[in-house]
Design a protein around this motif. Structure first.
Motif, short mmCIF file in Angstrom:
data_model
loop_
_atom_site.label_atom_id
_atom_site.label_comp_id
_atom_site.label_asym_id
_atom_site.label_seq_id
_atom_site.Cartn_x
_atom_site.Cartn_y
_atom_site.Cartn_z
N THR A 1 7.40 3.73 0.01
CA THR A 1 7.04 3.46 1.40
C THR A 1 5.57 3.77 1.66
OG1 THR A 1 9.30 3.97 2.12
CG2 THR A 1 7.57 4.03 3.79
N LEU A 2 5.08 4.86 1.09
CA LEU A 2 3.67 5.22 1.25
C LEU A 2 2.76 4.18 0.60
CD1 LEU A 2 3.81 9.08 0.65
CD2 LEU A 2 3.21 7.92 2.79
N SER B 1 3.46 0.98 0.24
CA SER B 1 3.49 -0.23 1.09
C SER B 1 2.66 -0.06 2.35
CB SER B 1 4.95 -0.55 1.46
OG SER B 1 5.73 -0.78 0.32
N SER B 2 2.79 1.10 3.01
CA SER B 2 2.04 1.30 4.24
C SER B 2 0.53 1.40 3.98
CB SER B 2 2.53 2.57 4.96
OG SER B 2 2.31 3.72 4.15
N THR B 3 0.16 2.01 2.86
CA THR B 3 -1.27 2.13 2.53
C THR B 3 -1.86 0.77 2.19
OG1 THR B 3 -0.87 4.36 1.66
CG2 THR B 3 -2.94 3.31 1.05
N ARG C 1 -0.77 -2.07 3.25
CA ARG C 1 -0.82 -2.83 4.50
C ARG C 1 -2.05 -2.43 5.32
NH1 ARG C 1 3.91 -2.03 5.72
NH2 ARG C 1 3.70 -0.18 7.06
N ARG C 2 -2.34 -1.13 5.39
CA ARG C 2 -3.50 -0.67 6.16
C ARG C 2 -4.80 -1.13 5.53
NH1 ARG C 2 -5.76 -0.12 10.83
NH2 ARG C 2 -7.21 1.66 10.99
N ARG D 1 -3.69 5.13 -2.40
CA ARG D 1 -2.74 4.15 -2.94
C ARG D 1 -2.48 4.42 -4.42
NH1 ARG D 1 -5.54 -1.24 -3.80
NH2 ARG D 1 -6.42 0.16 -5.39
#
Length: 278
Positions: free
Chosen positions: A27-28, A30-32, A34-35, A66
């Motif tokens: 999850t980390l 993916s969120s990184t 995306r940011r 990442r």
């Protein structure tokens, strides 16, 4: 056993936590990612904007994070895969129970990372010692004893067959070298039968000329030493896992080794003897 349904409660809980950690790492990532994409689009839409310098620095920092999340995710994946493989290989009727939890603490002045590094250095030393012991040669006395057993066995197999009837008498050695591509008498076996002492004397002379091994151990000594190393190694891995788990309770993350014994990670006792008896 692959689904873990027969595992005791504490081991099941540890597996769930490891799986959760793997998912959180994903999850980390993916969120990184995306940011990073969002910030890159900001620069692309306004390449001359006043914030472009700060945004580029933030992207560089996010790229480092990442990579860290990716490494952590890979570590959890490797550990969880190793645990699954181990459980799949267990007999379906193996008797499983939770191991007694030991109390571990870093030594005075040590951080959790320092303590784990210290234990891992000890583990590396034991692994190296295990390899050295496994490669140990036999002492000369045991080689000579095995040579005597070999000659005695050869002499038995080479015992000649005597034929004595009213019209025939013959003696034959019906022993052949199995390594030969054509039928050949096994001369070593015949010599062992005819001249055992002289044969052994020449063999002993050759043994005396053999180079001495760096480490010489009898088969019994080697087996005992390897058992001792195995027990000490497992004890270190249990201590290692205890330190990692304690660090996690205090909000610190230390990657586990995929090569660690799954029993140590799960706090699991496996009784294979009971499974075999059943």
């Amino acid at each position: 056993m692959a689904d873990g349904s027969n595992l005791p409660k504490a081991a099941q809980l540890k597996i769930l936590r490891l799986e959760d950690a793997e998912q959180q790492a994903q999850t980390l990532i993916s969120s990184t990612v995306r940011r990073i994409g969002e910030l890159e689009r900001v620069i692309m839409n306004n390449p001359d904007g006043d914030r472009r310098g700060a945004i580029r620095e933030e992207i560089a920092l996010l790229c480092e994070r990442r990579d860290e999340h990716t490494d952590r995710h890979r570590s959890f994946c490797d550990v969880n895969a190793a645990i699954r493989r181990y459980l799949e290989m267990l007999p379906a009727n193996a008797v499983l129970s939770d191991a007694k939890r030991i109390k571990v603490r870093p030594k005075a002045g040590e951080s959790f990372h320092d303590a784990v590094d210290r234990v891992r250095r000890e583990i590396a030393g034991l692994v190296s010692e295990r390899f050295r012991v496994a490669q140990a040669g036999l002492p000369k006395e045991e080689i000579q004893a095995r040579a005597r057993d070999w000659v005695a066995q050869c002499a038995k197999t080479a015992r000649p067959r005597i034929t004595a009837t009213h019209n025939e008498f013959a003696i034959s050695f019906d022993v052949f070298d199995e390594r030969a591509s054509v039928p050949l008498h096994d001369m070593a076996a015949i010599m062992a039968f005819l001249y055992p002492e002289r044969f052994l004397k020449r063999i002993d002379e050759i043994i005396d000329q053999m180079p001495k091994p760096t480490l010489a151990m009898s088969a019994e000594q080697k087996a005992k030493r390897l058992r001792d190393i195995k027990d000490r190694l497992f004890g270190c891995e249990v201590e290692e896992e205890g330190l990692i788990s304690l660090a996690e309770e205090q909000g610190q993350t230390i990657d586990r080794r995929p090569t660690a014994d799954p029993r140590a990670i799960l706090g699991l006792v496996v009784d294979r003897h009971s499974a075999t008896a059943a």
